[in-house]
Design an enzyme around this catalytic site. Structure first.
Site, PDB file in Angstrom:
ATOM      1  N   GLY A   1      -5.454 -12.822   1.027  1.00 50.38           N
ATOM      2  CA  GLY A   1      -6.132 -14.124   0.329  1.00 50.38           C
ATOM      3  C   GLY A   1      -7.304 -14.188   0.401  1.00 50.38           C
ATOM      4  N   ASN A   2      -7.861 -15.458   0.135  1.00 48.36           N
ATOM      5  CA  ASN A   2      -9.335 -15.978   0.501  1.00 48.36           C
ATOM      6  C   ASN A   2      -9.434 -17.500   0.623  1.00 48.36           C
ATOM      7  OD1 ASN A   2      -9.509 -17.720  -2.115  1.00 48.36           O
ATOM      8  ND2 ASN A   2      -9.167 -15.581  -3.254  1.00 48.36           N
ATOM      9  N   HIS A   3     -10.682 -18.035   1.075  1.00 47.12           N
ATOM     10  CA  HIS A   3     -10.777 -19.453   1.330  1.00 47.12           C
ATOM     11  C   HIS A   3     -10.669 -20.549   0.392  1.00 47.12           C
ATOM     12  CE1 HIS A   3     -11.144 -17.738   5.427  1.00 47.12           C
ATOM     13  NE2 HIS A   3     -12.181 -17.295   5.249  1.00 47.12           N
TER      14      HIS A   3
END
Ligand code: CTP
Length: 404
Positions: free
Chosen positions: A212-214
């Site tokens: 995923g990412n932030h």
């Protein structure tokens, strides 16, 4: 919403109050309307005086409250009252007054003004859940709608009976949003269908892990709210963010993976006039999702990834005349060159660049600093601002370029 409330300045509003426990909220409603600059005259039914005092309402509305159609000395001119108003709002609307309105009864001043009003009439019902769901009530609501009156949906929550369910009168802020959006807003985006994507996507490696990412989704949420405030019909396609989002009047579509976001975008894009892709979509996803948790064995682990579909690019290929497509670019180096390349490669109309180099900009922050590049070469630079102010800058830029 400050922008919406400013639309009420100078508007003449009759607030009709009927006998319901929700009448206490009308006190806040009248105060908020007056604070927003509206001129308010309150009409109460005799039974509403058991719930709230006319003294409170005349003080807050700065006008005499009227209850009786006749008294010993005078007769209230209901026709002139109905003609004076830009809008007649009945909040709360009790089951009893609803039934009388539906059938044209006229045994008090409020009903007389209703029957002679030439302005739009809006009502915010309030009653117990069982009463709200009774077929007689449903029929009466249908009748009011067929007369051209508007109904502000009831809300779910604690009811006077002690039960929990449908039937609460809408909150004063939601009533004000409803009035402004439906009657006083002269925005070029009013009634336009808009799609916004926001948040990250998660690509599963196994049942417990993902790539995923932030991205927090805050920028896309702020855009969706700003667009709704300007009267657009907004669909927000939201990836798995930790920030809860629920906003009345915004159609929320929750997705997890890039593939799900792709499908949701495709099905909503066709009739969208504006599409804004603020989501941080995963560029790669594991080719295979392990059925069971991947166990720790070797010193290194190689996971093979494949490119996800580029949603913005796909929409750019499908875009038809009159559709406006806006992409985002988050860059860490060579920002402007990359952003302009994306604008062309994805056939977008605008690309919003935010740089991770700027302090307070990008993922997770409440602020952002953007530059907007337009396909004919125009550029718009903005200072570091709150994400809601940035959303306003983006939407105002769209309005100035395409709707002015
Ligand atoms: N985007 C998309 N689908 C993807 C990847 C990105 O729709 N699979 C969209 C984003 O929502 C954004 C724009 O494309 O509006 C640019 O995203 P960004 O991650 O900055 O660029 P990429 O195209 O992914 O290119 P790169 O990662 O090489 O910078």
């Amino acid at each position: 919403m400050v922008f919406l409330k400013s639309m009420l300045h100078g508007k003449k509003i009759i607030v009709g109050i009927t006998g319901s426990i929700a009448a206490y909220k009308s006190i806040y409603l009248v105060r908020a309307l007056v604070k927003a600059g509206a001129e308010v005259k309150v009409i109460m039914t005799p039974s509403s005086a058991d719930f709230v005092s006319s003294l409170t309402l005349s003080t807050l509305s700065r006008n005499e409250v009227q209850i009786e159609l006749f008294d010993e000395q005078s007769w209230s001119n209901h026709v002139m009252l109905g003609r004076w108003a830009d809008i007649m709002l009945i909040a709360p609307l009790s089951c009893n007054t609803l039934a009388k309105m539906a059938n044209g009864l006229c045994d008090n001043l409020l009903l007389a003004v209703y029957l002679s009003a030439t302005c739009p009439v809006v009502a915010a019902p309030a009653m117990d859940e069982d009463m709200w769901h009774h077929p007689a009530t449903k029929n009466n609501i249908e009748k009011l709608l067929s007369y051209g009156n508007k109904i502000i949906p009831v809300e779910k929550g604690d009811l006077a009976s002690g039960l929990y369910g449908d039937g609460r009168m809408a909150e004063p802020d939601n009533i004000i949003d409803f009035l402004t959006t439906n009657f006083f807003l002269s925005s070029p985006l009013r009634g336009k269908k808009v799609v916004v994507t926001a948040g990250p996507t998660y690509e599963a490696l196994d049942p417990v892990r993902f790539i995923g990412n932030h991205s927090s989704g805050k920028m896309g949420m702020a855009l969706a709210k700003e667009l709704k405030g300007k009267g657009a019909f907004v669909t927000l396609i939201l990836g798995p963010t930790q920030i809860p989002f629920s906003e009345k009047g915004i159609n929320l579509v929750n997705v997890t993976t890039a593939d799900e976001m792709h499908s949701a975008c495709i099905s909503n894009f066709k009739d969208a006039e504006i599409t804004i892709m603020a989501a941080a979509v995963a560029d790669y996803a594991p080719i295979k999702k392990a059925a069971d948790k991947i166990k720790k064995k070797e010193k290194t682990l190689v996971i093979e990834l494949e490119k996800t579909r580029d949603i913005l690019k796909t929409l750019g290929e499908r875009k038809e005349k009159g559709q406006i497509l806006v992409g985002f670019a988050l860059e860490t180096n060579n920002e402007e060159v990359f952003a302009k390349e994306k604008l062309i490669a994805k056939n977008a109309d605008l690309i919003v660049l935010n740089s991770l180099k700027e302090s307070g900009a990008g993922f997770g922050h409440d602020t952002n600093k953007i530059t907007i590049f337009e396909k004919e070469g125009k550029e718009f630079r903005f200072e570091n601002k709150s994400k809601s102010a940035v959303a306003k800058d983006i939407i105002d830029t769209i309005i100035n370029l395409y709707y002015a």
